[in-house]
Design an enzyme around this catalytic site. Structure first.
Site, PDB file in Angstrom:
ATOM      1  N   TYR A 145       0.848  -1.196   0.000  1.00 26.64           N
ATOM      2  CA  TYR A 145       0.000   0.000   0.000  1.00 26.64           C
ATOM      3  C   TYR A 145       0.884   1.246   0.000  1.00 26.64           C
ATOM      4  CZ  TYR A 145      -3.593   3.402   1.230  1.00 26.64           C
ATOM      5  OH  TYR A 145      -4.446   4.476   1.211  1.00 26.64           O
ATOM      6  N   ASP A 240       9.154   3.061   0.976  1.00 25.45           N
ATOM      7  CA  ASP A 240       8.001   3.815   1.461  1.00 25.45           C
ATOM      8  C   ASP A 240       7.973   3.657   2.978  1.00 25.45           C
ATOM      9  OD1 ASP A 240       5.611   4.858   2.221  1.00 25.45           O
ATOM     10  OD2 ASP A 240       4.384   3.766   0.770  1.00 25.45           O
ATOM     11  N   LYS A 268       2.964  10.393   8.391  1.00 22.63           N
ATOM     12  CA  LYS A 268       2.477  10.032   9.721  1.00 22.63           C
ATOM     13  C   LYS A 268       3.302  10.694  10.841  1.00 22.63           C
ATOM     14  CE  LYS A 268       0.281   5.842   7.964  1.00 22.63           C
ATOM     15  NZ  LYS A 268      -1.144   6.002   7.907  1.00 22.63           N
TER      16      LYS A 268
HETATM   17  C1  LIG Z   1       2.987   2.670   3.589  1.00 22.44           C
HETATM   18  C2  LIG Z   1       2.065   3.804   3.268  1.00 22.44           C
HETATM   19  N1  LIG Z   1       2.351   4.613   2.245  1.00 22.44           N
HETATM   20  C3  LIG Z   1       1.590   5.667   1.921  1.00 22.44           C
HETATM   21  C4  LIG Z   1       0.457   5.951   2.645  1.00 22.44           C
HETATM   22  C5  LIG Z   1      -0.396   7.127   2.269  1.00 22.44           C
HETATM   23  O1  LIG Z   1      -0.289   8.130   3.206  1.00 22.44           O
HETATM   24  P1  LIG Z   1      -1.487   9.197   3.356  1.00 22.44           P
HETATM   25  O2  LIG Z   1      -2.639   8.474   3.970  1.00 22.44           O
HETATM   26  O3  LIG Z   1      -0.896  10.273   4.214  1.00 22.44           O
HETATM   27  O4  LIG Z   1      -1.786   9.681   1.963  1.00 22.44           O
HETATM   28  C6  LIG Z   1       0.114   5.156   3.734  1.00 22.44           C
HETATM   29  C7  LIG Z   1      -1.084   5.453   4.538  1.00 22.44           C
HETATM   30  O5  LIG Z   1      -1.486   4.721   5.400  1.00 22.44           O
HETATM   31  C8  LIG Z   1       0.918   4.040   4.047  1.00 22.44           C
HETATM   32  O6  LIG Z   1       0.611   3.217   5.060  1.00 22.44           O
END
Ligand SMILES: Cc1ncc(COP(=O)(O)O)c(C=O)c1O
Length: 435
Positions: A145, A240, A268
């Site tokens: 994700y 990521d 986060k």
């Molecule tokens: C691993 C990862 N990347 C990207 C995102 C996307 O972040 P945002 O919700 O701030 O757009 C998330 C969100 O939970 C995530 O867990």
């Protein structure tokens, strides 16, 4: 244990929400009607709904509130910044200081560009890689994700996965032209991944990976071998770290696993609960953002009205300052480990098959007796039982969202003990549901 009672005020708010918000939600949390609630406030590890019911919170805003809600030092920092103005669209000292702190902490970071969400950060990281390499394709892992941008929304939760590396869009509205630029590989299977990288190297700009993919820890050597394969084939590696950054360690998964990628995305924790995320990497890669090369093929314009917003940067800085104090991560991880291992023991002592999977500080249960190591292996788990488990916790005053227990530095020994009791109760609810 009883179901939390909901007041007429809360029921009215929920009814109004269902009129003006699709599905009555902000897109993130979907509870069955009888459990649905409207949060009214949070303090430390606790949240309260609008009827006054208290919960130990393991959602923690989906991870940003690692220090707990309404942390006095984080609040003070953003309120002090607020007195100086809300947003300027231009450089401000909080953004500069936060970028400096990220560069100090995160091994791959020489320069930082702020965005407002993690989805934008992953989108930017992929764009940097395409701009720098002149290649169009990107590889992501099945089940990974990376937010909600078009490239990320592919092969996230396929019911009937296709043969690797064939991509499958996970939601409507993604152009086929984008789908066709994405290759899919199995997390933790280095042979298959390397063969996809090698076969497509001439078109492949980047590999993007969550170092801990959702609840799947990387097998020993997987991230190292992935990094080596990317280097050998001239492919940019993106970690990521929206979840793992400043959580697995101060320097994130890069520090924790000792593997330095080319680019990283952060979110986060880094914004202290305010809308802030970032992409970071070497000065060489980040040079695509330099507008003095605007006429070159490599130039990427990246702007954003709230990029590096001072309140968010002040909150992020104050959070990092707390996290960077001596022995914070030792205590934090040992508390998380107690919960994670405690939950596995409760499962083992019950008649329910299941594995607690993830890191020490974010984890959940797969209800299966099959080993879990990649997305396809997770399909053997009975997700209906996760619903039973999560709902039973609510009866016991413990709240987690579907998919993850987020442990915070705010969770006390008392919270852990109450939660372990709640886990025992919830596993017996699962046992009952199995008949
Ligand atoms: C691993 C990862 N990347 C990207 C995102 C996307 O972040 P945002 O919700 O701030 O757009 C998330 C969100 O939970 C995530 O867990």
């Amino acid at each position: 244990m009883t179901m939390p009672q909901h007041s007429s005020v809360e029921n009215d708010l929920l009814a109004r929400a269902r009129k003006v918000l699709p599905q009555g939600s902000l897109g993130n949390v979907h509870l069955p009607d009888e459990y649905d609630f409207v949060v009214s406030r949070g303090l430390g590890s606790k949240i309260w709904d609008s009827s006054g019911n208290e919960y130990i919170d393991y959602l923690l805003g989906s991870g940003p509130m690692i220090l707990g809600h309404a942390h006095p030092l984080v609040n003070k920092a953003s309120m002090d910044a607020l007195k100086e103005g809300t947003t300027f669209f231009t450089q401000n000292r909080y953004a500069i200081e936060l970028a400096e702190e990220i560069v100090k902490a995160v091994p791959c970071a020489e320069q930082v560009r702020f965005t407002t969400s993690g989805s934008e950060a992953t989108f930017q990281a992929l764009r940097i890689a395409r701009a720098k390499s002149g290649k169009d394709k990107v590889l992501k892992f099945e089940g990974g994700y990376h937010g909600i941008n078009d490239y990320a929304s592919i092969s996230v939760t396929p019911d009937n996965p296709l043969p690797f590396p064939v991509p499958k869009k996970s939601i409507a509205g993604i152009p086929q032209a984008v789908v066709d630029t994405v290759l899919i590989a199995p997390f933790n299977d280095i042979e298959t991944t390397v063969s996809v990288i090698e076969e497509h190297a001439k078109d492949l700009a980047a590999v993007i990976v969550e170092p801990v993919q959702r609840l799947l820890e990387p097998r020993d050597g997987f991230l190292h071998a992935l990094s080596d394969a990317c280097k050998r084939n001239g492919v940019i590696l993106i970690f990521d770290e929206v979840v793992t950054g400043f959580r697995l360690a101060y320097g994130g998964a890069q520090e924790f696993y000792g593997v330095t990628p080319d680019l990283a995305t952060l979110g986060k924790v880094v914004g202290g609960g305010m809308p802030l995320a970032a992409v970071a990497g070497s000065a060489e890669l980040m040079s695509v953002y330099d507008s003095t090369i605007a006429s070159s093929e490599e130039y990427v314009h990246q702007g954003g009205t709230l990029n590096g917003n001072p309140l968010a940067c002040a909150a992020g800085l104050a959070s990092l300052k707390e996290l960077n104090k001596p022995s914070v991560y030792e205590t934090y991880h040992s508390r998380g480990r107690k919960l994670k291992q405690g939950l596995q023991k409760i499962l083992d002592a019950s008649g329910v098959s299941g594995f607690v999977s993830g890191s020490d500080v974010f984890f959940d249960i797969f209800f299966t007796d099959q080993p879990i190591f990649d997305y396809r292996s997770t399909l053997s788990s009975d997700k209906r039982l996760n619903g039973v488990f999560d709902r039973a916790l609510i009866h016991h005053g413990v709240f987690k969202n579907a998919g993850k227990v987020y442990v915070g530095t705010c969770h006390t020994e008392d919270d852990v003990n109450v939660t372990l009791e709640a886990f025992t109760y919830a596993i017996s609810a699962v046992e009952n549901a199995l008949g």
